[in-house]
Every structure is written in structure tokens, then in C-alpha cells.
Design an enzyme around this catalytic site. Structure first.
Site, PDB file in Angstrom:
ATOM      1  N   LYS A  13       0.820  -1.222   0.000  1.00 16.75           N
ATOM      2  CA  LYS A  13       0.000   0.000   0.000  1.00 16.75           C
ATOM      3  C   LYS A  13       0.849   1.266   0.000  1.00 16.75           C
ATOM      4  O   LYS A  13       0.603   2.171  -0.779  1.00 16.75           O
ATOM      5  CB  LYS A  13      -0.918   0.048   1.231  1.00 16.75           C
ATOM      6  CG  LYS A  13      -1.978  -1.020   1.276  1.00 16.75           C
ATOM      7  CD  LYS A  13      -2.934  -0.791   2.443  1.00 16.75           C
ATOM      8  CE  LYS A  13      -2.270  -0.870   3.812  1.00 16.75           C
ATOM      9  NZ  LYS A  13      -1.851  -2.210   4.209  1.00 16.75           N
ATOM     10  N   ARG A  88     -10.101   1.679   8.938  1.00 19.18           N
ATOM     11  CA  ARG A  88      -9.680   0.326   9.266  1.00 19.18           C
ATOM     12  C   ARG A  88     -10.736  -0.459  10.022  1.00 19.18           C
ATOM     13  O   ARG A  88     -10.534  -1.636  10.325  1.00 19.18           O
ATOM     14  CB  ARG A  88      -8.436   0.403  10.146  1.00 19.18           C
ATOM     15  CG  ARG A  88      -7.196  -0.200   9.554  1.00 19.18           C
ATOM     16  CD  ARG A  88      -6.059   0.326  10.402  1.00 19.18           C
ATOM     17  NE  ARG A  88      -4.941  -0.530  10.459  1.00 19.18           N
ATOM     18  CZ  ARG A  88      -3.794  -0.279   9.800  1.00 19.18           C
ATOM     19  NH1 ARG A  88      -3.692   0.731   8.980  1.00 19.18           N
ATOM     20  NH2 ARG A  88      -2.784  -1.059   9.986  1.00 19.18           N
ATOM     21  N   ARG A 127      11.034  -6.946   5.256  1.00 15.62           N
ATOM     22  CA  ARG A 127      10.946  -5.542   5.652  1.00 15.62           C
ATOM     23  C   ARG A 127      11.406  -5.349   7.097  1.00 15.62           C
ATOM     24  O   ARG A 127      12.051  -4.358   7.425  1.00 15.62           O
ATOM     25  CB  ARG A 127       9.494  -5.057   5.488  1.00 15.62           C
ATOM     26  CG  ARG A 127       9.311  -3.591   5.828  1.00 15.62           C
ATOM     27  CD  ARG A 127       7.912  -3.115   5.523  1.00 15.62           C
ATOM     28  NE  ARG A 127       6.982  -3.494   6.578  1.00 15.62           N
ATOM     29  CZ  ARG A 127       5.675  -3.235   6.555  1.00 15.62           C
ATOM     30  NH1 ARG A 127       5.141  -2.651   5.517  1.00 15.62           N
ATOM     31  NH2 ARG A 127       4.904  -3.588   7.555  1.00 15.62           N
ATOM     32  N   ARG A 133      11.167  -1.922  12.288  1.00 13.47           N
ATOM     33  CA  ARG A 133       9.986  -1.392  12.978  1.00 13.47           C
ATOM     34  C   ARG A 133       9.704  -2.207  14.226  1.00 13.47           C
ATOM     35  O   ARG A 133       9.755  -3.427  14.201  1.00 13.47           O
ATOM     36  CB  ARG A 133       8.766  -1.488  12.038  1.00 13.47           C
ATOM     37  CG  ARG A 133       8.423  -0.183  11.384  1.00 13.47           C
ATOM     38  CD  ARG A 133       7.360  -0.376  10.339  1.00 13.47           C
ATOM     39  NE  ARG A 133       6.068  -0.814  10.882  1.00 13.47           N
ATOM     40  CZ  ARG A 133       4.948  -0.832  10.158  1.00 13.47           C
ATOM     41  NH1 ARG A 133       4.976  -0.454   8.901  1.00 13.47           N
ATOM     42  NH2 ARG A 133       3.820  -1.232  10.698  1.00 13.47           N
ATOM     43  N   ARG A 144      -1.475  -8.198  13.876  1.00 12.54           N
ATOM     44  CA  ARG A 144      -1.935  -7.189  12.913  1.00 12.54           C
ATOM     45  C   ARG A 144      -2.700  -7.845  11.766  1.00 12.54           C
ATOM     46  O   ARG A 144      -3.704  -7.313  11.303  1.00 12.54           O
ATOM     47  CB  ARG A 144      -0.738  -6.385  12.394  1.00 12.54           C
ATOM     48  CG  ARG A 144      -0.292  -5.312  13.399  1.00 12.54           C
ATOM     49  CD  ARG A 144       1.165  -4.919  13.263  1.00 12.54           C
ATOM     50  NE  ARG A 144       1.523  -4.522  11.921  1.00 12.54           N
ATOM     51  CZ  ARG A 144       2.732  -4.722  11.373  1.00 12.54           C
ATOM     52  NH1 ARG A 144       3.684  -5.313  12.053  1.00 12.54           N
ATOM     53  NH2 ARG A 144       2.965  -4.318  10.154  1.00 12.54           N
TER      54      ARG A 144
HETATM   55  P1  ADP Z   1       0.514  -2.054   8.935  1.00  9.07           P
HETATM   56  O1  ADP Z   1      -0.581  -1.874   7.943  1.00  9.07           O
HETATM   57  O2  ADP Z   1       1.708  -2.750   8.384  1.00  9.07           O
HETATM   58  O3  ADP Z   1       0.060  -2.672  10.224  1.00  9.07           O
HETATM   59  P2  ADP Z   1       0.508   0.815   9.460  1.00  9.07           P
HETATM   60  O4  ADP Z   1       1.695   1.685   9.324  1.00  9.07           O
HETATM   61  O5  ADP Z   1      -0.618   1.060   8.544  1.00  9.07           O
HETATM   62  O6  ADP Z   1       1.105  -0.647   9.311  1.00  9.07           O
HETATM   63  O7  ADP Z   1      -0.048   0.870  10.947  1.00  9.07           O
HETATM   64  C1  ADP Z   1       0.778   0.630  12.054  1.00  9.07           C
HETATM   65  C2  ADP Z   1      -0.050   0.657  13.332  1.00  9.07           C
HETATM   66  O8  ADP Z   1      -0.613   1.969  13.501  1.00  9.07           O
HETATM   67  C3  ADP Z   1      -1.249  -0.279  13.368  1.00  9.07           C
HETATM   68  O9  ADP Z   1      -0.910  -1.567  13.789  1.00  9.07           O
HETATM   69  C4  ADP Z   1      -2.167   0.436  14.375  1.00  9.07           C
HETATM   70  O10 ADP Z   1      -1.738   0.220  15.691  1.00  9.07           O
HETATM   71  C5  ADP Z   1      -1.927   1.893  14.049  1.00  9.07           C
HETATM   72  N1  ADP Z   1      -2.889   2.384  13.038  1.00  9.07           N
HETATM   73  C6  ADP Z   1      -2.616   2.761  11.756  1.00  9.07           C
HETATM   74  N2  ADP Z   1      -3.728   3.152  11.127  1.00  9.07           N
HETATM   75  C7  ADP Z   1      -4.743   3.035  12.015  1.00  9.07           C
HETATM   76  C8  ADP Z   1      -6.137   3.262  11.975  1.00  9.07           C
HETATM   77  N3  ADP Z   1      -6.753   3.698  10.864  1.00  9.07           N
HETATM   78  N4  ADP Z   1      -6.866   3.026  13.109  1.00  9.07           N
HETATM   79  C9  ADP Z   1      -6.288   2.595  14.215  1.00  9.07           C
HETATM   80  N5  ADP Z   1      -4.980   2.331  14.332  1.00  9.07           N
HETATM   81  C10 ADP Z   1      -4.201   2.545  13.244  1.00  9.07           C
END
Ligand code: ADP
Length: 192
Positions: A13, A88, A127, A133, A144
Site C-alpha cells: 500500500k 480500518r 521488511r 519497525r 496485525r
Molecule cells: P501495517 O498496515 O503494516 O500494520 P501501518 O503503518 O498502517 O502498518 O499501521 C501501524 C499501526 O498503527 C497499526 O498496527 C495500528 O496500531 C496503528 N494504526 C494505523 N492506522 C490506524 C487506523 N486507521 N486506526 C487505528 N490504528 C491505526
């Protein structure tokens, strides 16, 4: 152009969002990047979200929704945007619907990138080695992916029912995938 980019962890993404942002000259807005920036700088927001992110849980909706609301109000978001990682869950879809109704700026399309679980696991393992990370440990990755399957994947049906969903194979050459997406979106431009 106002787009959502959806799909499981590791599907690409962020990479595709950056290429689309460049092509359409609009910002790619990633809630994950915003949270990571705040974690790194130990801001108040960073301190509030740390525990959720470390466990692979969603940050509470109220926080996440208000971040997006503020971000969409910024100057550089007036001509369009790509949201990566938001919404989400069902409550976030509702919040976004309300924000966009108030702004009178409907969504144009929702891209859903797809790949097999094995491809996702391989990419995330790689990654994790490169980026380091803190939430890329095997347990948190698994959590996740579970949260995605339970909370986020069902949202694709909502957008499908609205006729907005564009499903794209996330396996292949990065620039080929991006070309496919752009040609489909340009086609959409000409037909509406
Ligand atoms: P990934 O999709 O690989 O889990 P992201 O960078 O999109 O990585 O998100 C990392 C973390 O940030 C998520 O596991 C969550 O804890 C938080 N997060 C990101 N976007 C949201 C969202 N829309 N709502 C709630 N938590 C979020």
C-alpha cells in the site's frame, strides 16, 4: 482524485500510494506514518498510541478520526488525497463518510491490493530486517494480520456495494502494478 488504498499488511500500500501521489500530485496520507512520526518524536500523541501500536492493536477511533479530520483540512489536501491505512474498521468508515459529507467531497475510488498470505509473510519478514519497525516481530505481525482479517477486510464489501471498489493484484513489478492502477483510474475519469 480522492482515493483509499486498502489491503493487508505487506501488500504494498505504502509503495503504491507514493507512486499515485506523485502521478496525481496529491498527498499520500498514512495514519501509520503519522503515528510513527509521533512515536519517534515522543509527542503527546506518540505517548498515547505507543502501547496500542506495540501490541498490533488499533489505536482508539477517536484519536485516529480526529487526526484524519485535521489532515484533510490542510491546504495541500484540497485538490485530493490518497488515504493509506484509514479507515480500518466500521466506525472509521462512518466517521470518514461524515467528514466527506461535510466537506462535500465524495470518494472517487477504493483500491484493494491483494496477495496471498505467504507472499505477505515473506515481504514483512524481509521488511522487518531492513526497517527495524518495533511492531514487525512475528507475534505482533500475526496480531496485525488477525486484526486486518477481522476488522478491516469486511470493509471491502461496503465499498464494493457502493460501486467504488477496484481490486488489483499486488503481486508483480511495482511499476507495472502502478501503471495498471493509473490506467484503470484514468478510464474511470473518462467514463464519468
Ligand atoms: P501495517 O498496515 O503494516 O500494520 P501501518 O503503518 O498502517 O502498518 O499501521 C501501524 C499501526 O498503527 C497499526 O498496527 C495500528 O496500531 C496503528 N494504526 C494505523 N492506522 C490506524 C487506523 N486507521 N486506526 C487505528 N490504528 C491505526
Amino acid at each position: 482524485m480522492r482515493l483509499l488504498i486498502m489491503g493487508p499488511q505487506g501488500v504494498g500500500k505504502g509503495t503504491q500510494a507514493a507512486l499515485l501521489a506523485e502521478h496525481y500530485q496529491i498527498p499520500a496520507i498514512s495514519t501509520g506514518d503519522i503515528f510513527r512520526y509521533n512515536l519517534k518524536n515522543q509527542t503527546d500523541l506518540g505517548k498515547k498510541v505507543q502501547a496500542f501500536i506495540d501490541k498490533g492493536e488499533l489505536v482508539p477511533d477517536q484519536l485516529t478520526n480526529s487526526i484524519i479530520k485535521d489532515r484533510l483540512a490542510m491546504e495541500d489536501a484540497q485538490q485530493g488525497w490518497i488515504l493509506d491505512g484509514y479507515p480500518r474498521n466500521a466506525a472509521q468508515v462512518e466517521a470518514l463518510d461524515q467528514m466527506l459529507a461535510e466537506l462535500e467531497t465524495p470518494l472517487d475510488k477504493v483500491l484493494a491490493l491483494q496477495a496471498d498470505r505467504q507472499v505477505l509473510m515473506d515481504r514483512m519478514t524481509k521488511r522487518a530486517e531492513i526497517e527495524g519497525r518495533s511492531d514487525d516481530t512475528p507475534d505482533v505481525i500475526a496480531r496485525r494480520l488477525d486484526v486486518y482479517a477481522k476488522e478491516t477486510k469486511p470493509l471491502l464489501d461496503i465499498y464494493k456495494d457502493r460501486g467504488l471498489l477496484l481490486e488489483i493484484n499486488g503481486v508483480g513489478q511495482i511499476d507495472q502494478i502502478s501503471k495498471t492502477v493509473i490506467s484503470q483510474l484514468d478510464h474511470l475519469d473518462h467514463t464519468v
